[in-house]
Design a protein around this motif. Structure first.
Motif, short mmCIF file in Angstrom:
data_model
loop_
_atom_site.label_atom_id
_atom_site.label_comp_id
_atom_site.label_asym_id
_atom_site.label_seq_id
_atom_site.Cartn_x
_atom_site.Cartn_y
_atom_site.Cartn_z
N ILE A 9 -18.57 37.60 27.83
CA ILE A 9 -17.87 38.58 28.66
C ILE A 9 -17.15 39.53 27.69
CG2 ILE A 9 -16.08 38.95 30.40
CD1 ILE A 9 -16.68 36.18 31.51
N THR A 12 -20.03 43.65 24.41
CA THR A 12 -20.37 44.90 23.71
C THR A 12 -19.18 45.43 22.91
OG1 THR A 12 -19.77 46.22 25.65
CG2 THR A 12 -22.07 45.54 25.47
N GLY A 13 -18.07 44.65 22.86
CA GLY A 13 -16.89 45.08 22.12
C GLY A 13 -17.02 44.80 20.63
N TRP A 14 -15.93 45.02 19.89
CA TRP A 14 -15.94 44.85 18.43
C TRP A 14 -16.34 43.40 18.08
CZ3 TRP A 14 -11.34 46.92 14.96
CH2 TRP A 14 -11.72 46.84 13.62
N LEU A 15 -15.60 42.44 18.62
CA LEU A 15 -15.90 41.05 18.30
C LEU A 15 -17.12 40.54 19.05
CD1 LEU A 15 -13.30 41.05 16.69
CD2 LEU A 15 -12.63 38.93 17.80
N ASN A 38 -20.13 43.94 30.32
CA ASN A 38 -19.04 44.90 30.14
C ASN A 38 -18.89 45.66 31.45
OD1 ASN A 38 -20.97 46.90 30.24
ND2 ASN A 38 -20.81 47.48 28.09
N SER A 40 -18.88 49.12 31.46
CA SER A 40 -19.47 50.46 31.34
C SER A 40 -21.00 50.46 31.31
CB SER A 40 -18.94 51.15 30.08
OG SER A 40 -19.10 50.32 28.97
N ALA A 69 -14.52 37.61 25.43
CA ALA A 69 -14.21 38.51 24.31
C ALA A 69 -13.60 39.80 24.79
CB ALA A 69 -15.48 38.76 23.49
N ARG A 71 -10.01 42.00 25.87
CA ARG A 71 -8.65 42.03 25.36
C ARG A 71 -7.75 41.17 26.25
NH1 ARG A 71 -7.73 48.07 22.82
NH2 ARG A 71 -9.78 48.15 21.85
N LEU A 78 -10.36 39.29 35.40
CA LEU A 78 -11.76 38.85 35.30
C LEU A 78 -12.26 38.14 36.55
CD1 LEU A 78 -12.48 37.61 31.66
CD2 LEU A 78 -12.89 39.84 32.70
N LEU A 90 -11.74 34.11 22.73
CA LEU A 90 -11.37 34.75 21.46
C LEU A 90 -10.02 35.46 21.60
CD1 LEU A 90 -14.76 36.54 20.54
CD2 LEU A 90 -14.14 34.13 20.31
N MET A 91 -9.43 35.38 22.78
CA MET A 91 -8.23 36.18 23.07
C MET A 91 -7.00 35.63 22.36
SD MET A 91 -8.79 36.83 27.16
CE MET A 91 -8.93 35.08 27.55
N MET A 112 -10.36 31.94 16.88
CA MET A 112 -9.69 33.14 16.39
C MET A 112 -10.45 33.75 15.21
SD MET A 112 -7.40 35.28 16.99
CE MET A 112 -7.02 34.39 18.50
N ASN A 114 -11.96 37.24 13.12
CA ASN A 114 -11.31 38.50 12.79
C ASN A 114 -12.34 39.62 12.74
OD1 ASN A 114 -12.37 38.68 10.10
ND2 ASN A 114 -10.77 37.29 9.39
N ALA A 115 -11.85 40.82 12.44
CA ALA A 115 -12.71 42.00 12.51
C ALA A 115 -13.90 41.93 11.55
CB ALA A 115 -11.89 43.26 12.21
N1 LIG Z 1 -10.43 43.02 16.90
C1 LIG Z 1 -9.87 42.08 16.15
O1 LIG Z 1 -9.64 42.24 14.94
C2 LIG Z 1 -9.52 40.74 16.75
C3 LIG Z 1 -9.12 39.67 15.93
C4 LIG Z 1 -8.83 38.43 16.50
C5 LIG Z 1 -8.94 38.26 17.87
N2 LIG Z 1 -9.32 39.31 18.66
C6 LIG Z 1 -9.42 39.11 20.11
O2 LIG Z 1 -10.73 39.42 20.51
C7 LIG Z 1 -10.72 39.98 21.82
C8 LIG Z 1 -11.62 41.21 21.82
O3 LIG Z 1 -11.11 42.18 20.91
P1 LIG Z 1 -12.00 43.43 20.48
O4 LIG Z 1 -11.30 44.07 19.35
O5 LIG Z 1 -13.42 43.02 20.33
O6 LIG Z 1 -11.85 44.34 21.79
P2 LIG Z 1 -12.79 45.53 22.30
O7 LIG Z 1 -13.57 46.12 21.17
O8 LIG Z 1 -11.91 46.42 23.10
O9 LIG Z 1 -13.82 44.80 23.25
C9 LIG Z 1 -13.49 44.40 24.55
C10 LIG Z 1 -14.75 44.53 25.38
O10 LIG Z 1 -14.48 43.98 26.66
C11 LIG Z 1 -15.16 44.78 27.61
N3 LIG Z 1 -14.47 44.56 28.88
C12 LIG Z 1 -13.22 44.92 29.22
N4 LIG Z 1 -12.93 44.52 30.48
C13 LIG Z 1 -14.05 43.87 30.93
C14 LIG Z 1 -14.39 43.24 32.14
N5 LIG Z 1 -13.54 43.18 33.17
N6 LIG Z 1 -15.59 42.66 32.24
C15 LIG Z 1 -16.48 42.72 31.23
N7 LIG Z 1 -16.22 43.31 30.05
C16 LIG Z 1 -15.01 43.89 29.91
C17 LIG Z 1 -15.08 46.20 27.07
O11 LIG Z 1 -16.17 46.99 27.49
P3 LIG Z 1 -16.04 48.00 28.72
O12 LIG Z 1 -14.88 48.89 28.42
O13 LIG Z 1 -17.37 48.69 28.77
O14 LIG Z 1 -15.81 47.14 29.90
C18 LIG Z 1 -15.20 45.96 25.56
O15 LIG Z 1 -16.54 46.08 25.15
C19 LIG Z 1 -9.25 40.27 22.15
O16 LIG Z 1 -8.83 39.38 23.16
C20 LIG Z 1 -8.48 40.03 20.87
O17 LIG Z 1 -7.24 39.38 21.12
C21 LIG Z 1 -9.62 40.54 18.13
#
Ligand SMILES: NC(=O)c1ccc[n+]([C@@H]2O[C@H](COP(=O)([O-])OP(=O)(O)OC[C@H]3O[C@@H](n4cnc5c(N)ncnc54)[C@H](OP(=O)(O)O)[C@@H]3O)[C@@H](O)[C@H]2O)c1
Length: 261
Positions: A9, A12-15, A38, A40, A69, A71, A78, A90-91, A112, A114-115
């Motif tokens: 879930i 398509t995001g970063w992680l 996702n 979108s 995955a 935010r 959800l 991963l949240m 957990m 990371n990027a």
């Molecule tokens: N980035 C980091 O460095 C990092 C490090 C450690 C932990 N984390 C954790 O990893 C998680 C994800 O972070 P990220 O940086 O990968 O975030 P992100 O790039 O914003 O990815 C989140 C994805 O979730 C999708 N999304 C949002 N709402 C949704 C829904 N209702 N149903 C389905 N998809 C949905 C978004 O796509 P749409 O907008 O198209 O829906 C987006 O692709 C976070 O909880 C964060 O705490 C991140």
């Protein structure tokens, strides 16, 4: 290759997107067994055979393992029922108890990464809450090894603390790089040279540490009793380590307090 269907879930995001790409590239999950969602729609991963859905319950129903995955602030909306499934979250800052209560998952794993999943260089500590089968634990480890290294930890609080350490990925090195470059510029070194020098220290020279012990490296360089010894000695006279400790505690406090909307 595994037989289970994996749903991501927010796949398509970063992680989520990096993990999806890596499990396909490494052949851990056959493309027919990967479902991502996702809001979108439309994503290049579909060209690699993954199914993309916008209905998260559909994803859950089709999956044996569900990775969340999105935010933290997106979790509340959800609205999934993952009864009988293992959920890997991963949240940051959302407890296993809150995830189980809201998703009705039978077992919850908090991981957990990371990027650096993007370059398959993450370290991913993970914690199991409830009865997670040994075979599932092996799968979790293999899954995160697709994007770097991984290790199980025995206390959930370690995940909150490590969120502020390895979870921050490139953040501390970026700060160090900026500080080194900035100080060099203040000392009169031309901007481009200062930035090249600082980047080399943080990104390139540090790769020597990949296969060497950090303390032995420090000892070996200090043994020259020259420039490096003087620089490190000046550094250790200040509150360097205390400042690191405060930074990690500040981040961990936010993770422990919770990030759910
Ligand atoms: N980035 C980091 O460095 C990092 C490090 C450690 C932990 N984390 C954790 O990893 C998680 C994800 O972070 P990220 O940086 O990968 O975030 P992100 O790039 O914003 O990815 C989140 C994805 O979730 C999708 N999304 C949002 N709402 C949704 C829904 N209702 N149903 C389905 N998809 C949905 C978004 O796509 P749409 O907008 O198209 O829906 C987006 O692709 C976070 O909880 C964060 O705490 C991140």
């Amino acid at each position: 290759m595994i037989n289970e269907t994996v749903g991501i879930i927010g796949g398509t995001g970063w992680l989520g997107g990096s993990i999806a790409k890596a499990v396909l590239a490494k052949g851990l999950v056959p493309s027919g067994n990967l479902v991502i969602s996702n809001r979108s729609g439309n994503h290049p991963l579909v060209q690699q055979g993954a199914s993309l859905v916008t209905d998260n319950q559909d994803l859950v129903d089709r999956s044996d393992i569900v990775i969340i995955a999105v935010r933290p602030e997106q979790f509340a909306s959800l609205n999934i029922n993952a009864t009988g499934k293992t959920v890997i979250s991963l949240m940051a800052g959302i407890t296993a108890q809150a995830i189980a209560a809201q998703s009705l998952a039978s077992a919850v794993v908090r991981a957990m990464p990371n990027a650096a999943v993007e370059i398959e260089q993450s370290f991913t500590p993970w914690y199991c809450s409830g009865g997670v089968a040994a075979t599932t634990k092996i799968l979790v480890q293999r899954l995160f090894e697709c994007v770097g290294t991984a290790a199980e930890v025995q206390e959930e609080d370690f995940i909150d603390y490590l969120s502020a350490l390895s979870g921050t990925g490139p953040a501390f090195p970026a700060l160090l790089m900026m500080a080194l470059a900035h100080q060099a510029m203040l000392a009169g070194i031309p901007d481009d040279i200062a930035q090249l020098a600082a980047k080399n220290v943080v990104v390139n020279s540090s790769q020597l540490l990949a296969n060497r012990d950090a303390q032995q490296m420090i000892d070996a360089l200090v043994a020259y009793r020259g420039v490096t010894a003087a620089a490190l000695q000046a550094m250790s006279q200040g509150p360097f380590e205390e400042q690191i400790g405060r930074a990690l505690q500040a981040g961990a406090a936010v993770a422990r307090k919770g990030l759910q909307a």
